[in-house]
Design an enzyme around this catalytic site. Structure first.
Site, PDB file in Angstrom:
ATOM      1  N   ASP A 160     -55.110 -56.290  23.126  1.00 16.29           N
ATOM      2  CA  ASP A 160     -54.285 -55.360  22.350  1.00 16.29           C
ATOM      3  C   ASP A 160     -53.066 -56.092  21.771  1.00 16.29           C
ATOM      4  OD1 ASP A 160     -53.550 -52.964  21.244  1.00 16.29           O
ATOM      5  OD2 ASP A 160     -53.305 -51.902  23.148  1.00 16.29           O
ATOM      6  N   GLU A 204     -49.425 -57.973  16.900  1.00 13.41           N
ATOM      7  CA  GLU A 204     -48.966 -57.810  15.518  1.00 13.41           C
ATOM      8  C   GLU A 204     -47.510 -58.226  15.353  1.00 13.41           C
ATOM      9  OE1 GLU A 204     -51.992 -54.590  16.513  1.00 13.41           O
ATOM     10  OE2 GLU A 204     -50.047 -55.158  17.348  1.00 13.41           O
TER      11      GLU A 204
END
Length: 766
Positions: free
Chosen positions: A420, A423
């Protein structure tokens, strides 16, 4: 709303268009010289203010030419694989207008004054051309010609009236990018309704038969015919441009060119195509085991149970130390063994962000494995309430350290890691390899997922992640899913667009959270039962199938008896389709995605350019999800004949049909001529061999069907004349059931090698 436009951007867009506005712009005016120097050609450009800029042109394959503008042509790529094409036979011609660089497949025309690149095929048809005169009546530019300014460089190309544009990553707007404008800066999208993107990828495909791959990690801004209908422009925050011009006959050949540069897709293990059950999150061992037992008691086939951050000591939901919380999950190896005995594999959540109070942070800081700022202090990600250290994947020793931490977890028995986030990275980071943080930002997710994919491969013999972010090359490290969708039909449609856009950017596998991740009234609100059913129908007939959501149960029994019944029907269909799905998945080695938009297979059918609410699943299935509880939707069937999977009604394409569907039916069609192999019902994918097969035959033209898995390769042929049909093939050590479908009457039972009459009386039909 105009489907060619993205929804309105968030007010706090992480990379506003103003970041890409040039000061004192210069456009490339003339090419002073161009000379062959070994495998490439080098020249000097002059801009409209008399400045000079280096140009290198390098044919690397018959259908591919590298162009580098500005300094750094010798700098190695961070995106290409070592075996990327690097040479091709070419010839140079000089004429009054400039130069022609020809390979066996195409010609790049290099105009001298004014300078311009034009790409033509062997017949002389122009595929790509830079645009020089995108002006209004006042002689002001909508898009300046290709050029540069301090810290910026841009490419401006002609946009033809009937041209469609695809690619550039996962963005959730219309698949045909024409008319859109957005920044490519990887970010947490906080949903799937804005022009933010978890996964950017600098590959633009055109229906004209060309593609442009920017071999760069810079932030980009793309204006794809929004400021002007006559041109598209790509602007990089960099002092150079490096791009590959490619030509091809359709989307598959263009994507194959991209994959030749950045790596062929990896194929996930067969069990990953089963059902994944998840939510955020199962809080302890007792809850995980209760869900596992209920799945088996309800006879819901399932392969993977995913545990989100609560398996960790630090489980705030954004950072981790890769250490079990043994109060909530005592004796984790024992638990994983129990689940394995029931046919389940375990997926675990992780993140590249490290809690500052953890032993892992102290160890990583001491060894220099976390990002530092210019003062040598930890460079932290501060977007959440608790700041976190960040693993520096530009440091080989840090990569090895992070792999070792993952290895310990994988050797406990975890089958796969959900990679996960990634970003975000600190703007003030000074990476180990000194790459500027702005240039590393988009690349960072790829480095993270590569590390976890590789260590999984080392431990288990297969590579697999379940990642949210990505960049060019992510096809080598599947699978990625589509981030945090709201529990609405609008977001269900956007999640499909995002997945198809990702596929049109060179990926072969993708997924999304079935049911949606969060509620809009309260973030913890679950989806309505009808939405849950519709989303799960779509997901269970897609590349990879994972149920997931925020806090509230996502198991089908939580949504009522009817939802449970429908869910089981589609889950069982998915498992019976595993021989077909996995055989189609193996085509990824040739760059063919498992689930893909219609335009992939029908690139010359203009109607498919704007269809992003249907898809093909393998070579012979067409799915048209319902984005409402029930009612009618329009469905486009491309060229050929198609059978309704549920009724055997036959339709002739190309053309539109109106299809009415109750909640239990998702429109699904089978291509005429197909042999659809169905396996037995299973509780999990490797419960036993996928035998005996049932061969579902949908008469059309004579055709060969190949069926492959990890242990065999089968070949079946349909032979048909006007009134009879015969199916031959094998090899199998048993006689599979054969059923021949037809528009009127029940399917006709048959066996391999038997000639069957297609003209049956009511009596013989029974």
């Amino acid at each position: 709303m105009d489907r060619a436009r993205l929804v309105e951007a968030l007010a706090d867009s992480p990379r506003p268009a103003s970041d890409f506005l040039p000061r004192s712009p210069r456009h490339l005016k003339r090419l002073r010289q161009l000379e062959a120097t070994g495998a490439s050609l080098r020249g000097e450009l002059e801009d409209d203010r008399g400045g000079r800029l280096a140009l290198e042109i390098w044919p690397v394959a018959p259908n591919m030419i590298r162009v580098h503008l500005g300094p750094g042509a010798e700098r190695p790529s961070r995106l290409l694989t070592p075996d990327a094409p690097a040479s091709a036979d070419w010839s140079l011609g000089q004429h009054s207008a400039g130069w022609s660089i020809s390979t066996s497949a195409m010609t790049l025309e290099v105009d001298r004054d004014p300078y311009r690149l034009r790409l033509t095929d062997r017949s002389g048809r122009e595929l790509f051309a830079e645009e020089l005169l995108d002006r209004d009546i006042r002689m002001r530019y909508h898009h300046r010609p290709s050029g540069y300014a301090r810290g910026l460089a841009w490419l401006t190309a002609r946009l033809r009236p009937d041209e469609a544009l695809f690619g550039l990553g996962e963005h959730f707007g219309a698949m045909n990018r024409r008319g859109q404008a957005f920044a490519a800066w990887t970010s947490d999208a906080y949903g799937i309704r804005s022009d933010r993107a978890y996964k950017n990828l600098p590959l633009l495909l055109s229906s004209q038969g060309y593609a442009v791959f920017f071999d760069m990690t810079s932030p980009f801004y793309y204006d794809l015919g929004q400021a002007s209908t006559a041109a598209w422009q790509a602007t990089a925050r960099a002092n150079h441009l490096r791009f590959y011009l490619m030509m091809g006959d359709g989307i598959p050949s263009l994507l194959h060119g991209y994959q030749a540069l950045t790596g062929l897709p990896a194929i996930p293990p067969a069990w990953s195509f089963g059902l994944w059950m998840s939510r955020w999150g199962y809080r302890d061992r007792k809850e995980v085991m209760a869900v596992a037992r209920r799945l088996r008691a309800e006879a819901i086939p399932c392969d993977v149970i995913h545990i989100d951050p609560y398996w960790l000591r630090y489980h705030e939901g954004h950072h981790c130390d890769l250490t079990w919380d043994e109060k909530a999950f005592p004796r984790p190896a024992e638990m994983i063994g129990q689940l394995k005995s029931m046919g389940f594999r375990v997926s675990l959540w992780e993140s590249p962000y490290v809690p500052t109070t953890s032993e892992m942070f102290r160890d990583g800081r001491r060894k220099g494995f976390l990002f530092k700022d210019r003062a040598g202090k930890p460079a932290l990600v501060r977007r959440w309430r608790k700041p976190s250290g960040v693993v520096d994947f530009t440091n080989p020793a840090a990569v090895a350290w992070f792999k070792d931490r993952n290895r310990q977890v994988l050797e406990t028995g975890a089958a796969v890691m959900k990679t996960d986030f990634a970003e975000d990275m600190p703007d003030d980071a000074v990476p180990y390899d000194r790459m500027p943080a702005e240039q590393l930002h988009n690349l960072y997710p790829l480095l993270y997922q590569r590390a976890v994919f590789e260590v999984t491969q080392q431990v288990h013999g297969y590579g697999l992640v379940w990642g949210r972010s990505g960049y060019a090359g992510s096809q080598r490290y599947p699978v990625q899913w589509g981030g945090d969708a709201a529990c609405t039909f609008e977001d269900m449609a956007a999640s499909l667009r995002g997945a198809l856009n990702w596929v049109m950017s060179g990926m072969c596998f993708s997924s999304f959270d079935m049911g949606g991740f969060f509620g809009l009234t309260r973030v913890t609100d679950p989806p309505d039962p009808e939405l849950y059913v519709r989303w799960c129908q779509m997901g269970l007939l897609f590349s990879h199938a994972r149920v997931h959501g925020h806090t509230s149960p996502r198991e089908p029994w939580a949504y009522g008896a009817r939802a449970l019944e429908i869910f089981k029907r589609y889950a069982n269909l998915r498992y019976r389709l595993l021989p077909y799905l996995y055989s189609a998945a193996l085509d990824a080695a040739s760059g063919i995605p498992l689930a893909r938009p219609l335009v992939f297979d029908h690139p010359h059918d203009r109607t498919t350019y704007n269809i992003d609410d249907q898809y093909l699943l393998g070579p012979d299935l067409l799915a048209a999800p319902m984005f409402k509880p029930e009612g009618t939707r329009d469905i486009y069937l491309p060229a050929g004949d198609w059978y309704d999977y549920w009724t055997d009604q036959r339709f002739k394409g190309p053309g539109w049909i109106a299809y009415e569907a109750s909640l239990d039916i998702m429109p699904l069609f089978v291509r005429a001529g197909a042999i659809l192999p169905l396996g037995p019902e299973l509780r999990y994918s490797d419960e036993r061999a996928w035998d005996p097969l049932s061969l579902e035959v949908y008469p059309g033209a004579d055709r060969v069907t190949q069926l492959r898995d990890d242990r065999r390769q089968l070949r079946f042929e349909v032979h048909r004349d006007r009134e009879t049909l015969r199916v031959d093939g094998g090899p199998l050590d048993y006689d599979p059931a054969v059923r021949i479908h037809r528009p009127q009457g029940r399917p006709i039972p048959a066996r391999l090698g038997q000639t069957v009459s297609l003209v049956r009386t009511k009596t013989s039909d029974g």
